[in-house]
Design an enzyme around this catalytic site. Structure first.
Site, PDB file in Angstrom:
ATOM      1  N   ARG A  20      86.134  37.652  18.231  1.00  0.00           N
ATOM      2  CA  ARG A  20      86.316  38.493  19.425  1.00  0.00           C
ATOM      3  C   ARG A  20      87.779  38.552  19.865  1.00  0.00           C
ATOM      4  O   ARG A  20      88.259  39.560  20.386  1.00  0.00           O
ATOM      5  CB  ARG A  20      85.461  37.913  20.566  1.00  0.00           C
ATOM      6  CG  ARG A  20      85.101  38.850  21.675  1.00  0.00           C
ATOM      7  CD  ARG A  20      84.109  38.132  22.595  1.00  0.00           C
ATOM      8  NE  ARG A  20      84.446  36.699  22.634  1.00  0.00           N
ATOM      9  CZ  ARG A  20      84.823  36.039  23.729  1.00  0.00           C
ATOM     10  NH1 ARG A  20      84.868  36.638  24.879  1.00  0.00           N
ATOM     11  NH2 ARG A  20      85.116  34.755  23.676  1.00  0.00           N
ATOM     12  N   SER A  54      90.506  25.220  36.525  1.00  0.00           N
ATOM     13  CA  SER A  54      90.933  25.592  35.171  1.00  0.00           C
ATOM     14  C   SER A  54      90.341  24.684  34.108  1.00  0.00           C
ATOM     15  O   SER A  54      90.377  25.025  32.925  1.00  0.00           O
ATOM     16  CB  SER A  54      92.458  25.585  35.076  1.00  0.00           C
ATOM     17  OG  SER A  54      92.966  24.330  35.466  1.00  0.00           O
ATOM     18  N   THR A  80      93.768  31.390  22.123  1.00  0.00           N
ATOM     19  CA  THR A  80      93.829  32.359  23.229  1.00  0.00           C
ATOM     20  C   THR A  80      93.289  31.804  24.544  1.00  0.00           C
ATOM     21  O   THR A  80      93.358  32.475  25.572  1.00  0.00           O
ATOM     22  CB  THR A  80      93.024  33.626  22.870  1.00  0.00           C
ATOM     23  OG1 THR A  80      91.674  33.235  22.572  1.00  0.00           O
ATOM     24  CG2 THR A  80      93.624  34.335  21.673  1.00  0.00           C
ATOM     25  N   HIS A  87      94.389  18.006  38.365  1.00  0.00           N
ATOM     26  CA  HIS A  87      93.332  17.156  38.909  1.00  0.00           C
ATOM     27  C   HIS A  87      93.927  16.071  39.807  1.00  0.00           C
ATOM     28  O   HIS A  87      94.955  15.485  39.470  1.00  0.00           O
ATOM     29  CB  HIS A  87      92.594  16.419  37.782  1.00  0.00           C
ATOM     30  CG  HIS A  87      91.803  17.284  36.853  1.00  0.00           C
ATOM     31  ND1 HIS A  87      91.461  18.591  37.121  1.00  0.00           N
ATOM     32  CD2 HIS A  87      91.246  16.996  35.646  1.00  0.00           C
ATOM     33  CE1 HIS A  87      90.735  19.075  36.115  1.00  0.00           C
ATOM     34  NE2 HIS A  87      90.603  18.135  35.200  1.00  0.00           N
ATOM     35  N   LYS A 115      81.980  10.350  30.234  1.00  0.00           N
ATOM     36  CA  LYS A 115      83.219  10.345  29.433  1.00  0.00           C
ATOM     37  C   LYS A 115      84.270   9.430  30.046  1.00  0.00           C
ATOM     38  O   LYS A 115      84.929   8.656  29.347  1.00  0.00           O
ATOM     39  CB  LYS A 115      83.800  11.763  29.358  1.00  0.00           C
ATOM     40  CG  LYS A 115      83.031  12.752  28.505  1.00  0.00           C
ATOM     41  CD  LYS A 115      83.723  14.127  28.611  1.00  0.00           C
ATOM     42  CE  LYS A 115      82.819  15.271  28.245  1.00  0.00           C
ATOM     43  NZ  LYS A 115      83.395  16.588  28.636  1.00  0.00           N
ATOM     44  N   ARG A 118      85.186  12.220  19.730  1.00  0.00           N
ATOM     45  CA  ARG A 118      85.788  11.153  20.541  1.00  0.00           C
ATOM     46  C   ARG A 118      85.092   9.810  20.400  1.00  0.00           C
ATOM     47  O   ARG A 118      85.739   8.767  20.437  1.00  0.00           O
ATOM     48  CB  ARG A 118      85.778  11.556  22.023  1.00  0.00           C
ATOM     49  CG  ARG A 118      86.836  12.573  22.384  1.00  0.00           C
ATOM     50  CD  ARG A 118      86.755  12.909  23.862  1.00  0.00           C
ATOM     51  NE  ARG A 118      87.524  14.116  24.154  1.00  0.00           N
ATOM     52  CZ  ARG A 118      87.271  14.930  25.165  1.00  0.00           C
ATOM     53  NH1 ARG A 118      86.272  14.675  25.997  1.00  0.00           N
ATOM     54  NH2 ARG A 118      88.007  16.009  25.351  1.00  0.00           N
ATOM     55  N   CYS A 159      90.362  15.310  29.993  1.00  0.00           N
ATOM     56  CA  CYS A 159      91.488  15.480  30.914  1.00  0.00           C
ATOM     57  C   CYS A 159      91.526  14.419  32.014  1.00  0.00           C
ATOM     58  O   CYS A 159      92.574  13.834  32.295  1.00  0.00           O
ATOM     59  CB  CYS A 159      91.452  16.869  31.548  1.00  0.00           C
ATOM     60  SG  CYS A 159      89.828  17.339  32.174  1.00  0.00           S
TER      61      CYS A 159
END
Lengths: 354, 354
Positions: free
Chosen positions: A41, A160, A13, A254, A221, A101, A130
Site C-alpha cells: 500500500r 504517537s 513510512t 512519554h 512488557k 524480545r 518505548c
C-alpha cells in the site's frame, strides 16, 4: 564506489520508520545504500535521505539480497515473517517490534545499559518497548551506583505510540472537542480491540491488550523487559517490578512517575543525582527552585532521557520518587534502534560491507 | 415564610463556586435563602439557583449576619479573613480552601470516611484537597475490609484544578497548537510562580509550589491530609504515604494510579473488589474483558469516585495497583463541600434555622 553498509528500513513510512530514516542519516554509520521497504500500500512513496529522494518498495522475500543491516518497525507479524529470511541472507537485524524480545537467544538492548550482550547476537537484536527503554536509561546508573530492589512505575504515554493513524485521530478529536462537535474514536485504546474511546481531553488506562492476569500487555512488557535487560532473565526476581500504563492526550514523549527502592537505607538524593549527572544518555533536569523538571514539549525531537523531581520517600529510607521523560519515537524507538546499529558497526558485529 | 437555612456561598462565581450553587440546589438541604458572595470585581453578576436569578454581592465583614451555613471557595486568604467572622456571628462554615485543614481543632472530612468527627466541630469544617478526597473514598473501604499499610500514588490532574482562568488558558493553548501558532502560558503550573509553561499537549510535574523538602505542596497535602483523615493525626505513621502530582492536559476529572500494600499477604483481588463493590460513593468499573475502566470523560459531571484496573502486585503479596477517577470540581470540591453540609444538617450540627 562509496564505502559503507547497505541498510534496509522495514516499515519506512510509519511514525517510527520515517524517524529511523532521519536518525540513520544523522548517525555515524557509513551508509552506502538505503533501501526503504514498506507494505504494498505504501510502495511508491518518496522519502528524503541526506537530500536524496528515495522511493519506497513493497517488502518481499527477495527484498533482502545484499543487505548488511535491517532496521525493522513494520509490526510483529512482518518482523516474524521477514527477519529470519534477512538473517538467512547474511543481514543483521535490529527489530523495534516485540516479535523476538522474549526469545532467550535474542539480545534485548539499551546501549547505555547492556550493549556488551550484542556480542551474543545470532542475527537479530531486539529493541525494547518505548516505555521500558527510558526507564532503563534513568534507573541503570542508580542501580550501578547505589542499588535497585524494587520499581513501581506509572506511565503517561503519548498518542504517537499508536503510530501516525493514532496521532491523526487524536488531533481530529481535539479539534472536534474544541469545536463542540462529537468525537469519533476508532483506534484508541488499541487498534483492533472491541471498544474504542476518545483520547483527546481524556485518560485511557489501557495500552495494548488486557490479559488474563489483569495486566495490560504494555505493563507486562515493562515488567519482563526490565528483568531481561537488567538481570538477563525475563523472570528474574532480584528486582521486583510492577507497572500501570496510561495513555495521555499528549502527542509526543512519554512521562513516567517512578518509585524505586534502592535497598540502601542510607542512600541520599545527592547520591541519586550524582549517579545521574554524568550518566550516558541522561540529562538531569532537577532544580525545584527554578522550576526545572522534564516536560514532553522540551524532550520531543531529542535523543536524551530527562530525569527530575528526584525526592526521597520520606517514610521509606532508601526509596525515591523520580519523574522521567523521553521522546517515545526517538529514544523509545527510532534512535535506540539506530544507536544499537551504530554499536554493531563500531564493534565489528555486522559483516564487513562488500 | 419558607422553613430552611440561610446559606452563603463565598467565591460563588468561580469554577468550584458555580458548582457549589448547582450542588446546593440539588441537595437535600432545606434552603430558605442563598446569598452569593464574591470579590468586588465579580459583584453584580447574576447566577441561577433553582430557576431564580440571584445577584452576586461583594464580600465584607457585614455579609454574614443571619447566615446559618457558609460554603467557602474563594481562596485561603479570603477564608482566613472572613470565616472567623462568620463563626462569630453564629454560622457553621464548610471551607474548600486549605486555610484550616491542618488545624488540629478543625475536622477534615470526607463523609464516606469520617463524618462522625463532624460532631467535634467548632464552627469550621475543612474540605480536603481534591486529589486526596477521591483517594480516600477509594482506599477507605479496602482499609476497613482488609488493611492499609502503605500508599504510593501518582496523579493525573485536570486543568480545572487551577480554576476557570486555568481552563481558559488551557483551551486557548490547545487551539493555538492545533493552528500551529505559538502557545502563551501565564498561569500553569501555578499562578504567581516565576516560570510558566504550556499545559496543552504537555505534562507538568508541578502542582502548587515546590517546597524545600523537594515535594510540591500538592504532594505534601496528599501525604498529610491522608494521615489526618484516616488516622486523625497529620503526622501519624501507621500508613506510609508518598505522592507524585502531575498536571495533565485534561479539562475535568483527576486520574490516580495508586499502589497500596494492605499488609495482608493473603489478600486477593476479589476481596478488594468486594470491599469496593458496595462502598459508599464508589462505582466499581473493573471489567478488563469488556475494556471497562474509569475515564475522565465518563466521570465528569457526576458525584461518584470510579475505581478499576485492580491488579495484584505479582511480586509483593498483599499489594495492589488501582486506577481511580473522579470529577475534581464535584467530589473533589463542590459536592464534597455540600455533602458535608448535608451531614451537618441531617445530624443537627447547624444551629436550627430562625
Amino acid at each position: 564506489m562509496q564505502e559503507g553498509f547497505t541498510v534496509a528500513i522495514l516499515g519506512a513510512t510509519g511514525a517510527v520508520g520515517t524517524r529511523m530514516v532521519q536518525q540513520l542519516a544523522q548517525s555515524t554509520i557509513p551508509v552506502k545504500t538505503v533501501k526503504l521497504l514498506a507494505s504494498a500500500r505504501s510502495a511508491g512513496k518518496l522519502l528524503s535521505f541526506k537530500g536524496r529522494a528515495l522511493r519506497v518498495a513493497a517488502t518481499t522475500a527477495e527484498s533482502f539480497a545484499g543487505i548488511d543491516l535491517v532496521l525493522a518497525s513494520a509490526g510483529s507479524t512482518v518482523s516474524q515473517r521477514f527477519l529470519p529470511i534477512a538473517v538467512e541472507q547474511g543481514a543483521v537485524c535490529v527489530d523495534n517490534t516485540s516479535a523476538f524480545r522474549m526469545d532467550p537467544t535474542v539480545p534485548l538492548v539499551v546501549p547505555e545499559v547492556n550493549k556488551e550482550i550484542l556480542r551474543q547476537h545470532h542475527g537479530i537484536i531486539a529493541n525494547p518497548n518505548c516505555s521500558t527503554i527510558q526507564m532503563m536509561v534513568a534507573l541503570n546508573p542508580i542501580r550501578r551506583a547505589i542499588g535497585l530492589k524494587q520499581i513501581i512505575v506509572s506511565t503517561y504515554q503519548a498518542a504517537s505510540g499508536a503510530g501516525q493513524s493514532g496521532l491523526d485521530e487524536f488531533y481530529q478529536e481535539a479539534r472536534d472537542y474544541l469545536d463542540e462537535q462529537p468525537m469519533t474514536a476508532e483506534i484508541f485504546p488499541i487498534k483492533g480491540d472491541h471498544q474504542h474511546y476518545p483520547l483527546a481531553f481524556n485518560l485511557l488506562p489501557q495500552i495494548d491488550i488486557l490479559e488474563d492476569n489483569l495486566y495490560s500487555h504494555e505493563e507486562w512488557k515493562m515488567i519482563h523487559e526490565t528483568k531481561k535487560i537488567m538481570l538477563g532473565d525475563m523472570n528474574a526476581s532480584d528486582i521486583k517490578v510492577t507497572a500501570t500504563c496510561v495513555r495521555v492526550p499528549v502527542p509526543f514523549s512519554h512521562g513516567e512517575s517512578i518509585w524505586i527502592d534502592t535497598g540502601k537505607p542510607d542512600a541520599t538524593v545527592d547520591q541519586v543525582r550524582q549517579a545521574l549527572a554524568n550518566a550516558p544518555g541522561v540529562v538531569l533536569q532537577d532544580d525545584p527552585r527554578h522550576q526545572l523538571y522534564p516536560q514532553p514539549l522540551n524532550a520531543t525531537g531529542t535523543r536524551e532521557t530527562y530525569v527530575g523531581r528526584i525526592r526521597p520517600d520520606l517514610e521509606n529510607p532508601g526509596a525515591f520518587n523520580l519523574w522521567v521523560v523521553a521522546d517515545n519515537l526517538l529514544k523509545g524507538a527510532a534512535w535506540n534502534t539506530v544507536q544499537v546499529a551504530e554499536c554493531l558497526v563500531t564493534d565489528g558485529l555486522v559483516h564487513a560491507p562488500a
